[in-house]
Motif scaffolding. Structure first.
Motif, PDB file in Angstrom:
ATOM      1  N   MET A 122      12.447  -1.826  -2.313  1.00  0.00           N
ATOM      2  CA  MET A 122      11.760  -1.002  -3.307  1.00  0.00           C
ATOM      3  C   MET A 122      11.170   0.250  -2.677  1.00  0.00           C
ATOM      4  SD  MET A 122       8.736  -2.020  -5.996  1.00  0.00           S
ATOM      5  CE  MET A 122       8.110  -0.776  -7.128  1.00  0.00           C
ATOM      6  N   LEU A 123      10.648   0.142  -1.466  1.00  0.00           N
ATOM      7  CA  LEU A 123      10.096   1.314  -0.784  1.00  0.00           C
ATOM      8  C   LEU A 123      11.169   2.396  -0.630  1.00  0.00           C
ATOM      9  CD1 LEU A 123       7.783   2.687   0.755  1.00  0.00           C
ATOM     10  CD2 LEU A 123       8.584   1.493   2.819  1.00  0.00           C
ATOM     11  N   ILE A 124      12.360   1.985  -0.213  1.00  0.00           N
ATOM     12  CA  ILE A 124      13.461   2.941  -0.044  1.00  0.00           C
ATOM     13  C   ILE A 124      13.873   3.542  -1.390  1.00  0.00           C
ATOM     14  CG2 ILE A 124      15.865   3.186   0.677  1.00  0.00           C
ATOM     15  CD1 ILE A 124      15.332   0.893   2.675  1.00  0.00           C
ATOM     16  N   LEU A 125      13.951   2.683  -2.417  1.00  0.00           N
ATOM     17  CA  LEU A 125      14.376   3.158  -3.728  1.00  0.00           C
ATOM     18  C   LEU A 125      13.325   4.033  -4.398  1.00  0.00           C
ATOM     19  CD1 LEU A 125      16.191  -0.019  -5.133  1.00  0.00           C
ATOM     20  CD2 LEU A 125      17.184   2.016  -4.063  1.00  0.00           C
ATOM     21  N   VAL A 126      12.056   3.774  -4.141  1.00  0.00           N
ATOM     22  CA  VAL A 126      11.011   4.650  -4.679  1.00  0.00           C
ATOM     23  C   VAL A 126      11.137   6.047  -4.079  1.00  0.00           C
ATOM     24  CG1 VAL A 126       8.526   5.108  -4.613  1.00  0.00           C
ATOM     25  CG2 VAL A 126       9.355   2.871  -5.319  1.00  0.00           C
ATOM     26  N   ARG A 130       1.333   9.106  -6.322  1.00  0.00           N
ATOM     27  CA  ARG A 130       1.529  10.537  -6.090  1.00  0.00           C
ATOM     28  C   ARG A 130       2.810  11.050  -6.739  1.00  0.00           C
ATOM     29  NH1 ARG A 130      -1.658  12.956  -2.303  1.00  0.00           N
ATOM     30  NH2 ARG A 130      -3.090  11.613  -1.136  1.00  0.00           N
ATOM     31  N   GLY A 131       3.823  10.206  -6.805  1.00  0.00           N
ATOM     32  CA  GLY A 131       5.095  10.655  -7.359  1.00  0.00           C
ATOM     33  C   GLY A 131       5.136  10.641  -8.871  1.00  0.00           C
ATOM     34  N   MET A 170       0.829  -1.204   0.000  1.00  0.00           N
ATOM     35  CA  MET A 170       0.000   0.000   0.000  1.00  0.00           C
ATOM     36  C   MET A 170       0.862   1.252   0.000  1.00  0.00           C
ATOM     37  SD  MET A 170      -3.065  -1.047   2.649  1.00  0.00           S
ATOM     38  CE  MET A 170      -3.715   0.619   2.587  1.00  0.00           C
ATOM     39  N   ALA A 171       1.919   1.259   0.791  1.00  0.00           N
ATOM     40  CA  ALA A 171       2.800   2.427   0.852  1.00  0.00           C
ATOM     41  C   ALA A 171       3.467   2.683  -0.494  1.00  0.00           C
ATOM     42  CB  ALA A 171       3.859   2.225   1.938  1.00  0.00           C
TER      43      ALA A 171
END
Length: 210
Positions: A175-179, A50-51, A42-43
């Motif tokens: 992936m969360l960090i890289l996004v 949004r990005g 979800m995050a």
């Protein structure tokens, strides 16, 4: 990659108690992994929406469609077969690892060749609005997914669910960090999002090999 095959099943009440404790432990690992996966998914989806915006989010999704489709067709049932034969003890663990890596390599090579052919001969028709360069970069996803899928099947076969659940969480964590890095802090658009996806799966494969 972890090669633990877990404790043997013991006869009698002690063996049944051990099996129940092991089942409860493995179920807990799986439940925790699923909850974490939902939250991270979800995050990531919110950050990408949004990005990137609607248009670039669509370009990113379409770019991933080709490698994911190739992986689906070229999986060839290797993963479930591996779980079955390794779990029964019909194949030695080292032989299964070598065999699956070899199969993943050749299927990855085939996926890249097939994907490149589709892009060069039908990319503009099948993927309108998606740059050819982005489609070519997306082909890097196929080898990562195939190798990871085949090696994760071995962890399932030896019933090392603790390692299995941890490794399956790594792609989303990374992936969360890289996004955040490539889509928000350094606006990279669909290419940045694709780089984050590739980086997450590369980290997962590295953890399996380590």
């Amino acid at each position: 990659m972890s090669q633990s095959s877990g404790p043997p099943t013991l006869p009698g009440p002690d063996g049944e108690g051990l099996a129940l404790r092991r089942f409860a432990r493995d179920s807990s690992y799986t439940m925790i992994r699923q909850v974490v996966a939902i939250v991270l998914g979800m995050a990531i989806s919110i950050l990408l929406a949004r990005g990137l915006g609607v248009e670039d989010r669509g370009v990113y999704a379409v770019a991933l469609l080709l490698p994911r489709t190739l992986v689906t067709f070229l999986n060839l049932g290797v993963a479930p077969a591996t779980v079955y034969f390794v779990g029964r003890g019909d194949r030695e663990l080292e032989a299964a690892v070598r065999g699956n890596i070899a199969l993943a390599f050749w299927n990855s090579l085939l996926a890249v060749v097939m994907g490149a052919a589709v892009i060069f001969w039908g990319g503009e028709t099948l993927f309108p609005g998606v740059p050819v360069e982005l489609l070519l970069v997306s082909l890097a996803v196929a080898p990562l997914l195939l190798h990871t899928t085949y090696l994760l099947a071995i962890l399932q076969g030896i019933q090392d669910f603790r390692a299995y659940n941890w490794v399956t969480m790594i792609p989303q964590l990374v992936m969360l960090i890289l996004v955040l890095a490539f889509v928000w802090w350094i606006p990279g658009g669909p290419l940045g999002a694709l780089a984050a996806f590739v980086g997450g799966n590369l980290a997962s494969l590295a953890a399996l090999i380590a």
